[in-house]
Design a protein around this motif. Structure first.
Motif, short mmCIF file in Angstrom:
data_model
loop_
_atom_site.label_atom_id
_atom_site.label_comp_id
_atom_site.label_asym_id
_atom_site.label_seq_id
_atom_site.Cartn_x
_atom_site.Cartn_y
_atom_site.Cartn_z
N ILE A 22 34.17 44.77 47.99
CA ILE A 22 35.34 45.03 47.16
C ILE A 22 36.54 45.39 48.04
CG2 ILE A 22 36.36 46.63 45.47
CD1 ILE A 22 33.51 46.79 44.20
N VAL A 23 36.31 46.27 49.01
CA VAL A 23 37.40 46.67 49.92
C VAL A 23 37.87 45.48 50.74
CG1 VAL A 23 37.96 48.05 51.95
CG2 VAL A 23 36.73 49.09 50.03
N ASP A 24 36.93 44.70 51.27
CA ASP A 24 37.30 43.53 52.08
C ASP A 24 38.15 42.55 51.27
OD1 ASP A 24 35.93 44.57 54.21
OD2 ASP A 24 34.20 43.23 54.05
N THR A 38 46.29 43.87 41.95
CA THR A 38 45.72 44.74 40.93
C THR A 38 44.20 44.72 40.99
OG1 THR A 38 45.57 43.00 39.25
CG2 THR A 38 47.68 44.18 39.45
N ILE A 39 43.60 45.67 40.28
CA ILE A 39 42.14 45.68 40.15
C ILE A 39 41.66 44.37 39.55
CG2 ILE A 39 40.22 46.71 38.87
CD1 ILE A 39 40.93 48.50 41.08
N ALA A 40 42.40 43.84 38.57
CA ALA A 40 42.02 42.58 37.94
C ALA A 40 42.01 41.44 38.96
CB ALA A 40 42.99 42.25 36.80
N ASP A 41 42.96 41.44 39.88
CA ASP A 41 43.00 40.40 40.92
C ASP A 41 41.76 40.48 41.80
OD1 ASP A 41 45.53 39.52 40.09
OD2 ASP A 41 46.54 40.99 41.38
N ILE A 49 33.86 41.53 36.53
CA ILE A 49 34.83 42.09 35.61
C ILE A 49 35.41 43.38 36.20
CG2 ILE A 49 33.77 41.05 33.58
CD1 ILE A 49 32.45 43.74 33.00
N ARG A 50 36.53 43.83 35.66
CA ARG A 50 37.19 45.02 36.20
C ARG A 50 36.28 46.24 36.16
NH1 ARG A 50 42.56 45.57 32.88
NH2 ARG A 50 41.13 44.80 31.27
N TYR A 56 32.57 51.40 41.32
CA TYR A 56 32.55 51.79 42.74
C TYR A 56 33.80 52.55 43.15
CZ TYR A 56 28.68 48.51 42.84
OH TYR A 56 27.49 47.88 42.59
N PHE A 57 34.90 52.28 42.46
CA PHE A 57 36.17 52.96 42.76
C PHE A 57 36.77 53.41 41.43
CE2 PHE A 57 35.35 50.10 46.25
CZ PHE A 57 35.60 50.91 47.36
N PRO A 58 36.87 54.72 41.22
CA PRO A 58 37.27 55.24 39.90
C PRO A 58 38.70 54.94 39.50
CG PRO A 58 37.13 57.01 41.51
CD PRO A 58 36.56 55.80 42.17
N SER A 59 39.53 54.54 40.46
CA SER A 59 40.93 54.24 40.14
C SER A 59 41.46 53.20 41.12
CB SER A 59 41.79 55.50 40.23
OG SER A 59 41.88 55.93 41.58
N ALA A 60 42.59 52.60 40.75
CA ALA A 60 43.22 51.65 41.67
C ALA A 60 43.65 52.35 42.94
CB ALA A 60 44.42 51.00 40.98
N ASP A 61 44.13 53.59 42.83
CA ASP A 61 44.55 54.33 44.01
C ASP A 61 43.39 54.52 44.98
OD1 ASP A 61 47.16 54.56 43.23
OD2 ASP A 61 46.98 56.61 42.48
N ALA A 62 42.22 54.84 44.44
CA ALA A 62 41.05 55.05 45.30
C ALA A 62 40.70 53.77 46.06
CB ALA A 62 39.86 55.52 44.47
N LEU A 63 40.75 52.65 45.35
CA LEU A 63 40.43 51.37 46.00
C LEU A 63 41.46 51.04 47.07
CD1 LEU A 63 39.05 48.69 46.47
CD2 LEU A 63 40.21 47.80 44.43
#
Length: 200
Positions: A22-24, A38-41, A49-50, A56-63
């Motif tokens: 996900i991070v990569d 975005t998370i959707a992207d 799905i989102r 794995y990441f509770p928020s977009a900021d965390a990701l």
């Protein structure tokens, strides 16, 4: 194991593998698009799905914080290779600034932090920027202690280096200097300030 469905037909082997992928993917998308990611992207690129990403990441900021850390690590690895073998402090600093001015725009998190393109005008001297700068300068093949640089002197040098880079990010010149001219400028005006530090 619903969380491991999708993934373009190649499900991850573990939760750690899923988080890494996900991070990569986020890093790749951030680096390849000029728009906001975005998370959707990220989910679409992975074929999930989102909600799967949110497991794995509770928020977009965390990701995107995780993606930023990964981006910084890759930048520092490239920098280390670029300045490898340069033991002279002035030459190392000049070449590091040259490298950063060319490479940072490809690392969005650093570009935002170092250009001042954010709401916090103190960003260039923030704890985050200084920590990055200290990590960066310690990657040099320079024996800083031998040249008289203690922790405080290194921090002051890092601040000067960051402020120099920020000025070029904000206003590169009209027209911008060529690589040759920029190196000559830095060698003349930045290099001479990087001298051995006499004991107080």
């Amino acid at each position: 194991m619903a969380r491991r469905r999708g993934w373009g037909g190649a499900p991850p082997e573990s939760d750690d593998d899923a988080a890494r992928r996900i991070v990569d993917t986020a890093v790749e998308l951030i680096g390849s698009t000029e728009g906001e990611v975005t998370i959707a992207d990220v989910a679409e690129s992975l074929g999930v799905i989102r909600q799967t990403v949110y497991r794995y990441f509770p928020s977009a900021d965390a990701l995107f914080r995780a993606a930023a850390i990964a981006s910084v690590g890759a930048f520092l690895d490239r920098l280390t290779e670029y300045v490898r073998g340069i033991e002279d402090p002035a030459k190392a600093v000049v070449e590091a600034v040259m490298f950063a001015l060319g490479d940072v725009p490809r690392t969005p998190h650093l570009a935002i932090m170092l250009s001042g393109a954010h709401s916090h005008t103190e960003g260039i001297a923030s704890d985050e920027a200084m920590a990055f700068g200290m990590t960066m300068i310690r990657r040099f093949d320079v024996d800083w202690e031998h040249h008289g640089y203690d922790e405080q002197a290194l921090r002051e040098l890092v601040e000067h280096q960051l402020r120099t880079m920020q000025s070029f990010f904000i206003s590169p010149g009209n027209p911008p200097r060529s690589e040759q001219d920029l190196r000559r400028y830095l060698q003349r005006w930045l290099g001479p300030v990087v001298v051995p530090v006499e004991p107080a």
